[in-house]
Design a protein around this motif. Sequence first.
Motif, PDB file in Angstrom:
ATOM      1  N   PRO A 170       1.071  -1.237   0.508  1.00 19.04           N
ATOM      2  CA  PRO A 170       0.012  -0.060  -0.368  1.00 19.04           C
ATOM      3  C   PRO A 170       1.019   1.415   0.054  1.00 19.04           C
ATOM      4  CG  PRO A 170      -0.967  -1.674   1.447  1.00 19.04           C
ATOM      5  CD  PRO A 170       0.058  -2.040   1.005  1.00 19.04           C
ATOM      6  N   GLY A 171       0.851   2.393  -0.894  1.00 23.38           N
ATOM      7  CA  GLY A 171       1.484   3.198  -1.127  1.00 23.38           C
ATOM      8  C   GLY A 171       3.175   3.772  -2.103  1.00 23.38           C
ATOM      9  N   LYS A 172       3.134   2.538  -1.686  1.00 23.96           N
ATOM     10  CA  LYS A 172       4.441   2.401  -2.104  1.00 23.96           C
ATOM     11  C   LYS A 172       4.012   1.600  -3.345  1.00 23.96           C
ATOM     12  CE  LYS A 172       6.704   1.357   2.111  1.00 23.96           C
ATOM     13  NZ  LYS A 172       7.802   0.312   2.082  1.00 23.96           N
ATOM     14  N   ALA A 188       1.426  -7.396   1.021  1.00 25.80           N
ATOM     15  CA  ALA A 188       1.511  -6.756  -0.441  1.00 25.80           C
ATOM     16  C   ALA A 188       0.132  -7.180  -1.450  1.00 25.80           C
ATOM     17  CB  ALA A 188       2.925  -6.362  -0.877  1.00 25.80           C
ATOM     18  N   VAL A 189       0.061  -7.104  -2.757  1.00 23.58           N
ATOM     19  CA  VAL A 189      -0.377  -7.563  -3.389  1.00 23.58           C
ATOM     20  C   VAL A 189       0.660  -8.153  -3.937  1.00 23.58           C
ATOM     21  CG1 VAL A 189      -1.637  -8.287  -5.337  1.00 23.58           C
ATOM     22  CG2 VAL A 189      -2.409  -6.551  -3.490  1.00 23.58           C
ATOM     23  N   TYR A 190       0.819  -9.502  -4.743  1.00 25.17           N
ATOM     24  CA  TYR A 190       1.636 -10.088  -5.482  1.00 25.17           C
ATOM     25  C   TYR A 190       1.716 -10.559  -6.166  1.00 25.17           C
ATOM     26  CZ  TYR A 190       4.739 -10.603  -0.696  1.00 25.17           C
ATOM     27  OH  TYR A 190       5.234 -10.657  -0.207  1.00 25.17           O
ATOM     28  N   TYR A 191       1.963  -9.943  -7.801  1.00 22.43           N
ATOM     29  CA  TYR A 191       1.654 -10.215  -8.715  1.00 22.43           C
ATOM     30  C   TYR A 191       2.817 -11.167  -9.324  1.00 22.43           C
ATOM     31  CZ  TYR A 191      -1.547  -5.918  -7.987  1.00 22.43           C
ATOM     32  OH  TYR A 191      -1.732  -4.857  -8.239  1.00 22.43           O
ATOM     33  N   CYS A 192       1.541 -12.099 -10.471  1.00 21.43           N
ATOM     34  CA  CYS A 192       2.730 -12.845 -11.693  1.00 21.43           C
ATOM     35  C   CYS A 192       3.013 -12.716 -13.146  1.00 21.43           C
ATOM     36  CB  CYS A 192       2.267 -14.535 -11.970  1.00 21.43           C
ATOM     37  SG  CYS A 192       3.148 -15.320 -12.267  1.00 21.43           S
ATOM     38  N   ALA A 193       3.818 -12.925 -13.366  1.00 18.53           N
ATOM     39  CA  ALA A 193       4.106 -11.939 -15.052  1.00 18.53           C
ATOM     40  C   ALA A 193       4.725 -12.654 -15.547  1.00 18.53           C
ATOM     41  CB  ALA A 193       4.677 -10.349 -14.697  1.00 18.53           C
ATOM     42  N   ALA A 194       4.901 -11.990 -16.762  1.00 20.16           N
ATOM     43  CA  ALA A 194       5.331 -13.348 -17.961  1.00 20.16           C
ATOM     44  C   ALA A 194       6.553 -12.692 -18.900  1.00 20.16           C
ATOM     45  CB  ALA A 194       4.620 -14.106 -18.517  1.00 20.16           C
ATOM     46  N   LYS A 195       7.868 -11.838 -19.336  1.00 24.08           N
ATOM     47  CA  LYS A 195       7.723 -11.941 -20.570  1.00 24.08           C
ATOM     48  C   LYS A 195       8.871 -12.953 -21.446  1.00 24.08           C
ATOM     49  CE  LYS A 195      12.674 -10.536 -19.480  1.00 24.08           C
ATOM     50  NZ  LYS A 195      13.675 -10.988 -20.668  1.00 24.08           N
TER      51      LYS A 195
END
Length: 121
Positions: A39-41, A89-96
Amino acid sequence: QLVESGGGLVQAGGSLRLSCAASGRSFSTYAMGWFRQAPGKEREFVAAVSWSGITYYADSVKGRFTISRDKAKSTVYLQMNSLKSEGTAVYYCAAKWEFRGNFNSGPYDVWGQGTQVTVSS
């Protein structure tokens, strides 16, 4: 698409394992990463794993978090041990695509919706 799961509430010092299931397209030769946003970051890099299995970690999680991938299941995991309150925190998965950019900043072009992790002190 990428769908995260496994978030929740855990006490400081505890563990959680996040999962990220990929579907709808091929992620062959794609690197997978985990990011988090408190939050806030701003969103920050947590860990990544290349298609060949090489792993990368933010200094703040080295020795406590482990990223892995199961190609047969099209799933990436983030094992989080010794969690600290700043891990909330909210954790996000990502692909590249493996050969574009770098593992800690991307560019990542596919993102999941995120999963909330709350660490209570």
